[in-house]
Enzyme design. Structure first.
Site, PDB file in Angstrom:
ATOM      1  N   ASN A 163      10.871  -5.729   1.771  1.00 55.44           N
ATOM      2  CA  ASN A 163      10.259  -4.467   2.197  1.00 55.44           C
ATOM      3  C   ASN A 163       8.781  -4.358   1.833  1.00 55.44           C
ATOM      4  O   ASN A 163       8.190  -3.283   1.941  1.00 55.44           O
ATOM      5  CB  ASN A 163      11.030  -3.272   1.619  1.00 55.44           C
ATOM      6  N   SER A 187       4.711   7.515   5.909  1.00 53.78           N
ATOM      7  CA  SER A 187       4.658   7.361   4.463  1.00 53.78           C
ATOM      8  C   SER A 187       4.053   8.645   3.909  1.00 53.78           C
ATOM      9  O   SER A 187       3.503   9.458   4.654  1.00 53.78           O
ATOM     10  CB  SER A 187       3.798   6.153   4.070  1.00 53.78           C
ATOM     11  N   HIS A 192      10.776   6.394  -4.916  1.00 49.20           N
ATOM     12  CA  HIS A 192       9.753   5.419  -4.548  1.00 49.20           C
ATOM     13  C   HIS A 192       9.703   5.205  -3.039  1.00 49.20           C
ATOM     14  O   HIS A 192       8.657   4.870  -2.483  1.00 49.20           O
ATOM     15  CB  HIS A 192      10.041   4.091  -5.259  1.00 49.20           C
TER      16      HIS A 192
END
Length: 326
Positions: free
Chosen positions: A51, A230, A249
């Site tokens: 990732n 994000s 996270h």
């Protein structure tokens, strides 16, 4: 980060905008095996697979004007987010330690995938010192990646990185164990806080966050999956009280990598990304399926939960323009 500064790969302000100022102090390189060092040497300045990513993004929504201004973020601004770590060196440090712990077996566990020892034991101390070395490697690795990004943008736009205002907002870890002081039963205690799939989220006025961010709390970076948003968040006092100064996270996987490979086609992923106007560059089609947006939970929903729980606060949402996978 001190090495990066000396060698000209980082700016002076970069160190100030790193968790722990980019350096774990209680380390011992003799706790890092030759195999780990050999794996890490050629991987410096690389993203890695899984990732990990580099994304060119745009700020599409600002929710906290004051915090965003302190970080230098504004509506429609182009930003770059990097997600990478200690690469093969860190992986080998963990592998070596697991082998030693399993051989020791002083603390029985009921899961063969688990192994543990006491913090103050020789094995525990060896692991922590080796892990600290891996953390230091990761900060240098990300500073090298930042250096390369600044060079690339300078070359394309024929301006210096300084003129392009490519300052570092923050560098925060997401898989690390550190000694910190936290309140418990009304008294301060020294604790070893392990954040796995979580990240530090210290609130305003904490002595361990940069002077630039004392008024707003520590910046928190929460990466989405390919093609999804994000987030930039800030730490809160409530996080200090309820989650040892921690928050999420990332979105977290909804499907295992194997399930994603078998159930998602790379053609559909590429088509969806193209429809969203997102350019994607990656090393393998298998990785494309494993890291498809549908393999992850909805990042906006996860952020809403953490924001509403009070363990972080929304600052800005970022939308990808270009995704690069290792």
């Amino acid at each position: 980060m001190d090495w990066s500064l000396r060698e000209g790969y980082a700016w002076a302000e970069d160190k100030e905008h790193c968790e722990e100022q980019g350096r774990m102090l209680d380390v011992d390189t003799s706790c890092v095996s030759t195999r780990a060092k050999k794996r890490g040497m050629p991987q410096m300045g690389t993203l890695g697979a899984g990732n990990h990513f580099a994304e060119v993004q745009t700020v599409d929504k600002v929710l906290d004007e004051f915090a965003a201004k302190r970080m230098g973020l504004e509506q429609d601004q182009v930003v770059i987010m990097l997600h990478s770590g200690s690469r093969g060196l860190g992986h080998q440090v963990a592998t070596d330690s697991l082998v030693d712990l399993e051989a020791d077996g002083s603390i029985p566990v009921n899961d063969k995938q688990l192994a543990c020892t006491k913090i103050e034991s020789p094995l525990g101390q060896r692991y922590l010192k080796g892990m600290g070395c891996a953390a230091n490697y990761s900060w240098v690795n990300r500073s090298a990646l930042t250096f390369l990004v600044r060079q690339a943008f300078s070359k394309v736009f024929q301006q210096s990185a300084d003129d392009l205002d490519m300052h570092l907002v923050y560098d925060v870890s997401h898989n690390i164990a550190k000694f910190e002081q936290h309140m418990h039963n009304g008294r301060p205690h020294k604790m070893l806080v392990h954040r796995k799939g979580a990240t530090r989220a210290f609130g305003p006025n904490h002595p361990d966050i940069p002077v630039d961010y004392q008024a707003i709390g520590q910046p928190v970076l929460l990466g989405g999956s390919m093609g999804t948003s994000s987030w930039v968040l800030t730490g809160t006092e409530r996080a200090m009280e309820y989650s040892w100064g921690s928050t999420c996270h990332g979105a977290g996987r909804e499907q295992s990598r194997n399930t994603a490979r078998n159930g998602i086609s790379y053609e559909s992923v590429l088509s969806d990304l193209q429809e969203k106007g997102v350019s994607c560059r990656l090393s393998s089609l298998k990785l494309l399926m494993e890291e498809a947006p549908d393999a992850y939970k909805c990042v906006d929903d996860v952020v809403d939960v953490c924001h509403n729980a009070g363990i972080c606060k929304k600052t800005a949402r970022l939308t990808p323009l270009c995704v690069i996978k290792g």
